[in-house]
Design a protein around this motif. Structure first.
Motif, short mmCIF file in Angstrom:
data_model
loop_
_atom_site.label_atom_id
_atom_site.label_comp_id
_atom_site.label_asym_id
_atom_site.label_seq_id
_atom_site.Cartn_x
_atom_site.Cartn_y
_atom_site.Cartn_z
N CYS A 289 0.86 -1.18 0.00
CA CYS A 289 0.00 0.00 0.00
C CYS A 289 0.91 1.24 0.00
O CYS A 289 1.76 1.38 0.88
CB CYS A 289 -0.91 -0.01 1.23
SG CYS A 289 -1.91 1.48 1.40
N CYS B 133 -7.25 -1.76 1.14
CA CYS B 133 -6.16 -2.00 2.08
C CYS B 133 -6.77 -2.43 3.42
O CYS B 133 -7.63 -1.74 3.96
CB CYS B 133 -5.33 -0.73 2.27
SG CYS B 133 -4.04 -0.93 3.51
N CYS C 287 -5.66 0.72 5.99
CA CYS C 287 -6.13 2.10 5.83
C CYS C 287 -7.32 2.23 4.88
O CYS C 287 -7.82 3.34 4.68
CB CYS C 287 -4.99 3.01 5.40
SG CYS C 287 -4.48 2.81 3.69
N CYS D 234 -0.10 3.54 3.39
CA CYS D 234 0.27 3.19 4.77
C CYS D 234 1.42 2.19 4.87
O CYS D 234 1.93 1.96 5.97
CB CYS D 234 -0.95 2.66 5.53
SG CYS D 234 -1.43 0.98 5.06
#
Ligand SMILES: [Zn+2]
Length: 111
Positions: A7, A23, A26, A10
């Motif tokens: 990701c 994700c 997040c 994050c």
């Protein structure tokens, strides 16, 4: 074959044949993930067992510090209390050393 996707928001690393729809950390959509190169994936896979050992050491050092607190409270005698205090300080050092090593791994993509 499974691949790793990271990701870009994050840093969460997903293992699968394709990136997740969202994700898990997040919640951003799939298009925020990038596939990691073989070299990047190898770093993560090869460091996982060592990272797990560092985590276990942190756990054990925490347990040692808790035991020392119990021993200190019992106040058997001054030497015994001093011994627990010294051990508790050493456990702190062990724990922080392991945490610092993990922080280094994270900054080098070994996480
Ligand atoms: Zn994320």
């Amino acid at each position: 074959m499974k691949k790793l996707f990271k990701c870009t928001v994050c840093g969460f690393v997903w293992e699968g044949t394709e990136a997740p729809e969202k994700c898990p950390k997040c919640l951003v959509p799939k298009d925020k993930f990038v596939e990691l190169s073989k070299e990047e994936a190898d770093k993560i896979y090869s460091s996982t067992p060592t990272n797990d050992i560092h985590i276990e050491i942190i756990h054990l050092a925490t347990k040692i510090a808790q035991l020392c607190d119990e021993g200190i409270k019992m106040e058997l005698d001054a030497k015994c209390v001093t011994s627990f205090e010294q051990t508790k300080n050493e456990a702190w050092t062990i724990k922080q050393r392991a945490k610092a090593e993990i922080a280094g791994h994270v900054s080098n993509g070994k996480w």
